[in-house]
Design a protein around this motif. Sequence first.
Motif, PDB file in Angstrom:
ATOM      1  N   UNK A 139      -3.633   0.299  -1.594  1.00  0.00           N
ATOM      2  CA  UNK A 139      -3.472   1.588  -2.267  1.00  0.00           C
ATOM      3  C   UNK A 139      -2.049   2.111  -2.144  1.00  0.00           C
ATOM      4  N   UNK A 140      -1.422   1.916  -0.985  1.00  0.00           N
ATOM      5  CA  UNK A 140      -0.071   2.457  -0.787  1.00  0.00           C
ATOM      6  C   UNK A 140       1.032   1.462  -1.126  1.00  0.00           C
ATOM      7  N   UNK A 141       0.716   0.167  -1.214  1.00  0.00           N
ATOM      8  CA  UNK A 141       1.761  -0.825  -1.485  1.00  0.00           C
ATOM      9  C   UNK A 141       1.779  -1.307  -2.931  1.00  0.00           C
ATOM     10  N   UNK A 142       0.696  -1.094  -3.681  1.00  0.00           N
ATOM     11  CA  UNK A 142       0.675  -1.484  -5.090  1.00  0.00           C
ATOM     12  C   UNK A 142       0.781  -2.989  -5.292  1.00  0.00           C
ATOM     13  N   UNK A 143       1.569  -3.397  -6.291  1.00  0.00           N
ATOM     14  CA  UNK A 143       1.674  -4.814  -6.644  1.00  0.00           C
ATOM     15  C   UNK A 143       2.195  -5.675  -5.497  1.00  0.00           C
ATOM     16  N   UNK A 150      -5.209 -13.831  -2.675  1.00  0.00           N
ATOM     17  CA  UNK A 150      -6.039 -12.716  -3.149  1.00  0.00           C
ATOM     18  C   UNK A 150      -5.920 -12.633  -4.671  1.00  0.00           C
ATOM     19  N   UNK A 151      -7.059 -12.532  -5.343  1.00  0.00           N
ATOM     20  CA  UNK A 151      -7.074 -12.483  -6.808  1.00  0.00           C
ATOM     21  C   UNK A 151      -6.875 -11.074  -7.354  1.00  0.00           C
ATOM     22  N   UNK A 152      -7.515 -10.094  -6.712  1.00  0.00           N
ATOM     23  CA  UNK A 152      -7.526  -8.730  -7.251  1.00  0.00           C
ATOM     24  C   UNK A 152      -7.394  -7.721  -6.115  1.00  0.00           C
ATOM     25  N   UNK A 153      -6.618  -6.673  -6.349  1.00  0.00           N
ATOM     26  CA  UNK A 153      -6.509  -5.562  -5.404  1.00  0.00           C
ATOM     27  C   UNK A 153      -7.152  -4.323  -6.012  1.00  0.00           C
ATOM     28  N   UNK A 154      -7.958  -3.642  -5.217  1.00  0.00           N
ATOM     29  CA  UNK A 154      -8.560  -2.372  -5.625  1.00  0.00           C
ATOM     30  C   UNK A 154      -7.702  -1.247  -5.067  1.00  0.00           C
ATOM     31  N   UNK A 155      -7.248  -0.370  -5.943  1.00  0.00           N
ATOM     32  CA  UNK A 155      -6.369   0.732  -5.556  1.00  0.00           C
ATOM     33  C   UNK A 155      -7.166   2.036  -5.574  1.00  0.00           C
ATOM     34  N   UNK A 156      -7.189   2.729  -4.432  1.00  0.00           N
ATOM     35  CA  UNK A 156      -7.921   3.989  -4.361  1.00  0.00           C
ATOM     36  C   UNK A 156      -9.390   3.776  -4.048  1.00  0.00           C
ATOM     37  N   UNK A 157     -10.212   4.731  -4.456  1.00  0.00           N
ATOM     38  CA  UNK A 157     -11.651   4.658  -4.182  1.00  0.00           C
ATOM     39  C   UNK A 157     -12.263   3.417  -4.818  1.00  0.00           C
ATOM     40  N   UNK A 158     -13.156   2.770  -4.060  1.00  0.00           N
ATOM     41  CA  UNK A 158     -13.651   1.484  -4.528  1.00  0.00           C
ATOM     42  C   UNK A 158     -15.088   1.423  -4.992  1.00  0.00           C
ATOM     43  N   UNK A 167      -5.306  -4.101  -9.549  1.00  0.00           N
ATOM     44  CA  UNK A 167      -4.155  -4.951  -9.844  1.00  0.00           C
ATOM     45  C   UNK A 167      -4.689  -6.379  -9.845  1.00  0.00           C
ATOM     46  N   UNK A 168      -4.431  -7.123 -10.911  1.00  0.00           N
ATOM     47  CA  UNK A 168      -4.976  -8.477 -10.982  1.00  0.00           C
ATOM     48  C   UNK A 168      -3.943  -9.440 -11.553  1.00  0.00           C
ATOM     49  N   UNK A 224      -2.680 -12.374 -14.089  1.00  0.00           N
ATOM     50  CA  UNK A 224      -2.861 -13.001 -15.402  1.00  0.00           C
ATOM     51  C   UNK A 224      -1.736 -14.024 -15.533  1.00  0.00           C
ATOM     52  N   UNK A 225      -2.067 -15.280 -15.203  1.00  0.00           N
ATOM     53  CA  UNK A 225      -1.028 -16.296 -15.119  1.00  0.00           C
ATOM     54  C   UNK A 225      -0.093 -15.962 -13.973  1.00  0.00           C
ATOM     55  N   UNK A 226       1.196 -15.886 -14.258  1.00  0.00           N
ATOM     56  CA  UNK A 226       2.183 -15.537 -13.236  1.00  0.00           C
ATOM     57  C   UNK A 226       2.452 -14.034 -13.178  1.00  0.00           C
ATOM     58  N   UNK A 227       1.804 -13.276 -14.047  1.00  0.00           N
ATOM     59  CA  UNK A 227       2.038 -11.832 -14.106  1.00  0.00           C
ATOM     60  C   UNK A 227       1.033 -11.067 -13.248  1.00  0.00           C
ATOM     61  N   UNK A 228       1.474  -9.903 -12.763  1.00  0.00           N
ATOM     62  CA  UNK A 228       0.591  -8.980 -12.058  1.00  0.00           C
ATOM     63  C   UNK A 228       0.360  -7.775 -12.960  1.00  0.00           C
ATOM     64  N   UNK A 229      -0.890  -7.516 -13.280  1.00  0.00           N
ATOM     65  CA  UNK A 229      -1.249  -6.432 -14.192  1.00  0.00           C
ATOM     66  C   UNK A 229      -1.893  -5.300 -13.398  1.00  0.00           C
ATOM     67  N   UNK A 230      -1.326  -4.099 -13.521  1.00  0.00           N
ATOM     68  CA  UNK A 230      -1.916  -2.930 -12.866  1.00  0.00           C
ATOM     69  C   UNK A 230      -2.481  -1.998 -13.923  1.00  0.00           C
ATOM     70  N   UNK A 231      -3.765  -1.684 -13.806  1.00  0.00           N
ATOM     71  CA  UNK A 231      -4.416  -0.806 -14.772  1.00  0.00           C
ATOM     72  C   UNK A 231      -4.196   0.654 -14.381  1.00  0.00           C
ATOM     73  N   UNK A 232      -4.624   1.569 -15.235  1.00  0.00           N
ATOM     74  CA  UNK A 232      -4.410   2.987 -14.948  1.00  0.00           C
ATOM     75  C   UNK A 232      -5.232   3.412 -13.729  1.00  0.00           C
ATOM     76  N   UNK A 233      -4.812   4.482 -13.051  1.00  0.00           N
ATOM     77  CA  UNK A 233      -5.505   4.908 -11.830  1.00  0.00           C
ATOM     78  C   UNK A 233      -6.971   5.243 -12.080  1.00  0.00           C
ATOM     79  N   UNK A 234      -7.781   4.953 -11.097  1.00  0.00           N
ATOM     80  CA  UNK A 234      -9.203   5.288 -11.144  1.00  0.00           C
ATOM     81  C   UNK A 234      -9.384   6.783 -10.885  1.00  0.00           C
ATOM     82  N   UNK A 235     -10.140   7.456 -11.732  1.00  0.00           N
ATOM     83  CA  UNK A 235     -10.444   8.869 -11.502  1.00  0.00           C
ATOM     84  C   UNK A 235     -11.289   9.006 -10.237  1.00  0.00           C
ATOM     85  N   UNK A 236     -11.013  10.029  -9.458  1.00  0.00           N
ATOM     86  CA  UNK A 236     -11.742  10.243  -8.216  1.00  0.00           C
ATOM     87  C   UNK A 236     -13.171  10.701  -8.491  1.00  0.00           C
TER      88      UNK A 236
END
Length: 473
Positions: A106-110, A119-127, A151-152, A154-166
Amino acid sequence: MKILLVMSPMLRHDTHLLSDKDNDIPIGLCYIASVLKNAGHEVAILDGQITPCIEEKMISLIKTEVYEAVGFSAVAQTALGTIRLSELVKKHNPDILTIIGGVHPTVTGKEVLIQMPSIDIAVVGEGEITILELIDCFKNKRDFKSIDGIIYRRGDDLIQTKPRALVQNLDEIPFPEYSLIDIEKYTPPPGLFFKKPIAGLITARGCLFNCNFCADRVIWQGKCRLRSAQSIVNEITLLVEKYGVKEIKFFDSTFTINRKRTQDICNLLIEKDLNIVWRCSSRVDTIDPEMLKLMKKSGCESISFGIESGDEEILRKMNKQITVEAVKKAVKWANDAGMEVKGFFLLNYPGDTVESTEKTIKLSRELDLDFAGFNLIFPSPGTHVRRQIEDHYEINQKAWDNLNTPIGNEVYFYQKQLPPGYIMSVYKKAIRGFYFRPKTIFRAIKRIRNIEMLKSYFAGFIRLLKIKANDRK
């Protein structure tokens, strides 16, 4: 789906993964397990904090159980443990989906997925909501792009989606799935409990305050949400009646953040008469004598205050928004209510001088405290103090580069006004000076009320003797 949830262990200096019985229950994983189980998934929890030979246990589980996903919970100090275990998972079965959640991603991001190639996917914030959507997409082989708060790869790229609503109403989240852990295996360090077994509770997420060294506002988007008093007492009742819990530790940084809710919790506990004791953390400016007496009547035996410094200017720089006089009043009120009182202090804060540090140590000894915790400032990612240190101070690169390892209390940066070696010396002096004096020892003896406390205090004293012996080497 069959899912394994793992609490990552710490990594010792000798590169062995460390298990330790002095740990709290993995409350975050229990919440995730609860929503997954309610959705029909088969879930297990493996706690690396208390599991000896965790690597061998992990390999055995991966080989014998057909897990389709493994989720890790990590903070900064357990990041290297997560790397080690996730590598083991992928080595034995590359098709398993590996997920990381918790404070660290959550605090380090990509950066977390750069650190952790297994690790394939990171969950940021509430899970709780995110994990359900993520597992559903994986099960049905859909793209992850529609899921908020991840954050997941896609090939060599790291894709971060918009923040999850609390989640706005915390009462809607099901109680943690305590059935997947053995509560009796979890015991706080010696001297820090009254009765066993002990369970921990979260009654709020976030904080209304904005201390410059705290990552809470980063993690919870600067918001604070509270569970209702009835929900909290219902969970305590479950823990007492189903799991035989005798003591509750509230994990909230400021349990007393809302006066009416605190009063409602206390009154409900008195009404239920559960014969439970509990402990909490508070701020010195969110309590008063009347509230403390009610808390004591409802079973509160111990309260902790983040005092941080004995110097008014340093408190201002911390944006702590308290005064030394307020600290003295709060500690007196808690003592008058008959509670055990703990105080926590930070050393080597940016701007600290020899004079301000000595004021802090002096205050710790003047106050009627049963326990005092001294820590050197840890520059948590995302905090104001971390940016301040990076921009204006000479970094201790060896310690800074090893923020993810449990290297204990380290001097992470140097200040010109503090002599070389002073901080580590005064840190040890603060611990010795507080605990090895008649006042502290007599207070501890007076508080012993059963054989469990006697054993706990004795074990704690032995630990202190070992610390003192090591200091002389």
